[in-house]
Write a protein that holds these residues in place. Structure first.
Motif, PDB file in Angstrom:
ATOM      1  N   TRP A   1       0.822  -1.209   0.000  1.00 48.23           N
ATOM      2  CA  TRP A   1       0.000   0.000   0.000  1.00 48.23           C
ATOM      3  C   TRP A   1       0.856   1.259   0.000  1.00 48.23           C
ATOM      4  N   TYR A   2       2.057   1.185   0.538  1.00 53.44           N
ATOM      5  CA  TYR A   2       2.972   2.324   0.433  1.00 53.44           C
ATOM      6  C   TYR A   2       3.303   2.586  -1.035  1.00 53.44           C
ATOM      7  N   ARG A   3       3.648   1.538  -1.748  1.00 57.27           N
ATOM      8  CA  ARG A   3       3.990   1.723  -3.166  1.00 57.27           C
ATOM      9  C   ARG A   3       2.770   2.152  -3.972  1.00 57.27           C
ATOM     10  N   TRP A   4       1.614   1.619  -3.662  1.00 60.91           N
ATOM     11  CA  TRP A   4       0.377   2.008  -4.347  1.00 60.91           C
ATOM     12  C   TRP A   4       0.131   3.504  -4.158  1.00 60.91           C
ATOM     13  N   LEU A   5       0.296   3.971  -2.931  1.00 63.52           N
ATOM     14  CA  LEU A   5       0.078   5.387  -2.647  1.00 63.52           C
ATOM     15  C   LEU A   5       1.128   6.262  -3.328  1.00 63.52           C
ATOM     16  N   CYS A   6       2.391   5.796  -3.332  1.00 64.12           N
ATOM     17  CA  CYS A   6       3.420   6.559  -4.045  1.00 64.12           C
ATOM     18  C   CYS A   6       3.087   6.675  -5.525  1.00 64.12           C
ATOM     19  N   ALA A   7       2.626   5.589  -6.138  1.00 62.72           N
ATOM     20  CA  ALA A   7       2.245   5.612  -7.547  1.00 62.72           C
ATOM     21  C   ALA A   7       1.078   6.569  -7.781  1.00 62.72           C
ATOM     22  N   GLN A   8       0.098   6.540  -6.876  1.00 56.16           N
ATOM     23  CA  GLN A   8      -1.052   7.429  -7.002  1.00 56.16           C
ATOM     24  C   GLN A   8      -0.644   8.895  -6.940  1.00 56.16           C
ATOM     25  N   ARG A   9       0.362   9.191  -6.136  1.00 53.98           N
ATOM     26  CA  ARG A   9       0.772  10.581  -5.930  1.00 53.98           C
ATOM     27  C   ARG A   9       1.976  10.973  -6.782  1.00 53.98           C
ATOM     28  N   GLY A  10       2.469  10.052  -7.606  1.00 53.93           N
ATOM     29  CA  GLY A  10       3.603  10.338  -8.467  1.00 53.93           C
ATOM     30  C   GLY A  10       4.896  10.565  -7.713  1.00 53.93           C
ATOM     31  N   LEU A  11       5.131   9.771  -6.668  1.00 53.59           N
ATOM     32  CA  LEU A  11       6.291   9.950  -5.800  1.00 53.59           C
ATOM     33  C   LEU A  11       7.276   8.804  -5.958  1.00 53.59           C
ATOM     34  N   ASP A  12       8.549   9.101  -5.782  1.00 57.29           N
ATOM     35  CA  ASP A  12       9.575   8.070  -5.765  1.00 57.29           C
ATOM     36  C   ASP A  12       9.588   7.424  -4.383  1.00 57.29           C
ATOM     37  N   PRO A  13       9.445   6.107  -4.274  1.00 59.99           N
ATOM     38  CA  PRO A  13       9.316   5.462  -2.960  1.00 59.99           C
ATOM     39  C   PRO A  13      10.512   5.668  -2.042  1.00 59.99           C
ATOM     40  N   ILE A  14      11.740   5.593  -2.577  1.00 60.91           N
ATOM     41  CA  ILE A  14      12.911   5.688  -1.706  1.00 60.91           C
ATOM     42  C   ILE A  14      13.112   7.124  -1.222  1.00 60.91           C
ATOM     43  N   ALA A  15      13.054   8.082  -2.135  1.00 62.44           N
ATOM     44  CA  ALA A  15      13.222   9.481  -1.738  1.00 62.44           C
ATOM     45  C   ALA A  15      12.107   9.920  -0.792  1.00 62.44           C
ATOM     46  N   THR A  16      10.899   9.454  -1.058  1.00 65.30           N
ATOM     47  CA  THR A  16       9.765   9.820  -0.214  1.00 65.30           C
ATOM     48  C   THR A  16       9.915   9.226   1.175  1.00 65.30           C
ATOM     49  N   TYR A  17      10.392   7.985   1.252  1.00 64.33           N
ATOM     50  CA  TYR A  17      10.597   7.366   2.557  1.00 64.33           C
ATOM     51  C   TYR A  17      11.610   8.169   3.374  1.00 64.33           C
ATOM     52  N   ALA A  18      12.717   8.540   2.764  1.00 66.33           N
ATOM     53  CA  ALA A  18      13.740   9.313   3.476  1.00 66.33           C
ATOM     54  C   ALA A  18      13.158  10.625   3.999  1.00 66.33           C
ATOM     55  N   ARG A  19      12.338  11.280   3.172  1.00 61.08           N
ATOM     56  CA  ARG A  19      11.726  12.547   3.605  1.00 61.08           C
ATOM     57  C   ARG A  19      10.779  12.331   4.765  1.00 61.08           C
ATOM     58  N   LEU A  20       9.930  11.297   4.677  1.00 55.79           N
ATOM     59  CA  LEU A  20       8.953  11.037   5.731  1.00 55.79           C
ATOM     60  C   LEU A  20       9.634  10.628   7.034  1.00 55.79           C
ATOM     61  N   ALA A  21      10.693   9.828   6.929  1.00 57.59           N
ATOM     62  CA  ALA A  21      11.405   9.393   8.130  1.00 57.59           C
ATOM     63  C   ALA A  21      11.961  10.592   8.888  1.00 57.59           C
ATOM     64  N   GLU A  22      12.465  11.567   8.147  1.00 58.43           N
ATOM     65  CA  GLU A  22      12.985  12.767   8.798  1.00 58.43           C
ATOM     66  C   GLU A  22      11.855  13.641   9.335  1.00 58.43           C
ATOM     67  N   GLN A  23      10.805  13.812   8.528  1.00 53.88           N
ATOM     68  CA  GLN A  23       9.694  14.684   8.926  1.00 53.88           C
ATOM     69  C   GLN A  23       9.009  14.196  10.190  1.00 53.88           C
ATOM     70  N   TYR A  24       8.822  12.869  10.303  1.00 51.97           N
ATOM     71  CA  TYR A  24       8.079  12.306  11.434  1.00 51.97           C
ATOM     72  C   TYR A  24       8.989  11.754  12.526  1.00 51.97           C
ATOM     73  N   ARG A  25      10.288  12.043  12.419  1.00 52.02           N
ATOM     74  CA  ARG A  25      11.247  11.653  13.453  1.00 52.02           C
ATOM     75  C   ARG A  25      11.209  10.149  13.716  1.00 52.02           C
ATOM     76  N   ALA A  26      11.287   9.389  12.648  1.00 47.81           N
ATOM     77  CA  ALA A  26      11.318   7.937  12.785  1.00 47.81           C
ATOM     78  C   ALA A  26      12.650   7.513  13.390  1.00 47.81           C
ATOM     79  N   PRO A  27      12.658   6.441  14.177  1.00 49.30           N
ATOM     80  CA  PRO A  27      13.933   5.987  14.741  1.00 49.30           C
ATOM     81  C   PRO A  27      14.883   5.533  13.650  1.00 49.30           C
ATOM     82  N   LYS A  28      16.152   5.831  13.828  1.00 46.30           N
ATOM     83  CA  LYS A  28      17.158   5.415  12.852  1.00 46.30           C
ATOM     84  C   LYS A  28      17.363   3.911  12.993  1.00 46.30           C
TER      85      LYS A  28
END
Length: 283
Positions: A228-255
């Protein structure tokens, strides 16, 4: 929303997403697990659609969620006891209790994924109701085993990190899929084999067999998050890896730190580019 008995939820004419919210609000851990399993069984038996009732959900979802028992006491992660030896009964009880708490929170996050996010395909809701059912099974197996060690869920302090990220990502289903199933839950794919080995080493065969069941099912749960992550990325025209890195930083995900269970992560749908990025960025 007050607690509703599992039997009442099973017999309810309410739409499935509203029923998922009702189960999420149950405070008794064993009753919640039973209700989550009954909800999925009922959906499988009777079919039908997972109807949106968002105007009702907005009002009812304002209640304090998730429903949880008064115990365990929730403390910062660094205050959770991890020093007891698994060679002692008490040490194994602390370990199994921690796993119980993870599975209890996993029931909550699966139910929250169902009720909170409108407009997703029917298969999305069915996937997460199946996850809730399997997490409820895991919780019950662990709670039953904990009883054989002379303890009960709630006897030891626990931390709330899994739910805190669930709550933090409540405004965006893309962030939820990125940072809960395929980040926090995926950590379980890495952690389960060494935990299983330690339990088997001290002769707790029953606990080791439960870990086998959990790891098998968690591969599927992380795969659902990946899908569903990839499905949503496709729907929004987003690159999955770059988007993950951005979200991890934005939401303060644990390293995340290795070693990683690459075989399980591949089985759960991580591709080689993602795994390479993960290993390169790990602390």
């Amino acid at each position: 929303m007050p607690d509703i008995a599992p039997a009442e939820i099973a017999d309810s004419p309410l739409a499935t997403r509203r029923r998922a919210l009702a189960v999420l609000c149950i405070t008794d851990a064993r009753a919640k697990a039973a209700a989550a399993r009954a909800l999925y069984t009922d959906l499988q038996a009777h079919g039908g659609t997972v109807t949106d009732v968002d105007e009702i959900l907005v009002a009812e979802g304002s209640a304090a969620i998730p429903g949880r028992p008064e115990r365990p006491e929730l403390v910062p992660p660094q205050q959770v006891d991890r020093r007891r030896s698994l060679h002692t009964l008490a040490g194994r009880a602390v370990m199994i209790h921690a796993l119980c708490h993870i599975e209890f929170n996993a029931i909550n996050l699966a139910l929250d994924a169902v009720w909170r996010f409108a407009g997703m395909p029917e298969a999305y809701y069915r996937d997460w109701l199946r996850v809730a059912d399997e997490e409820a099974l895991h919780f019950t197996l662990l709670a039953d085993h904990l009883a054989t060690l002379g303890a009960t869920y709630g006897d030891y302090p626990a931390h709330n990190s899994l739910w805190e990220m669930t709550d933090r990502t409540s405004g965006d289903v893309l962030a939820r899929m990125a940072l809960v199933p395929r980040t926090l839950e995926a950590r379980g794919l890495d952690a389960s084999p060494p935990v299983r080995a330690k339990l088997a080493e001290v002769g707790d065969t029953a606990a080791a067999e439960i870990i086998d069941i959990i790891l098998r099912d968690e591969v599927g749960h992380v795969a659902i998050g990946n899908h569903w992550y990839r499905w949503l990325c496709a729907q929004r025209g987003l690159d999955p890896i770059a988007t993950y890195a951005r979200l991890a930083e934005q939401y303060r995900a644990p390293k995340l730190r290795g070693p990683f269970n690459l075989e399980a992560r591949r089985a759960a749908g991580f591709d080689e580019d993602e795994l390479a990025w993960l290993e390169a960025s790990a602390g």
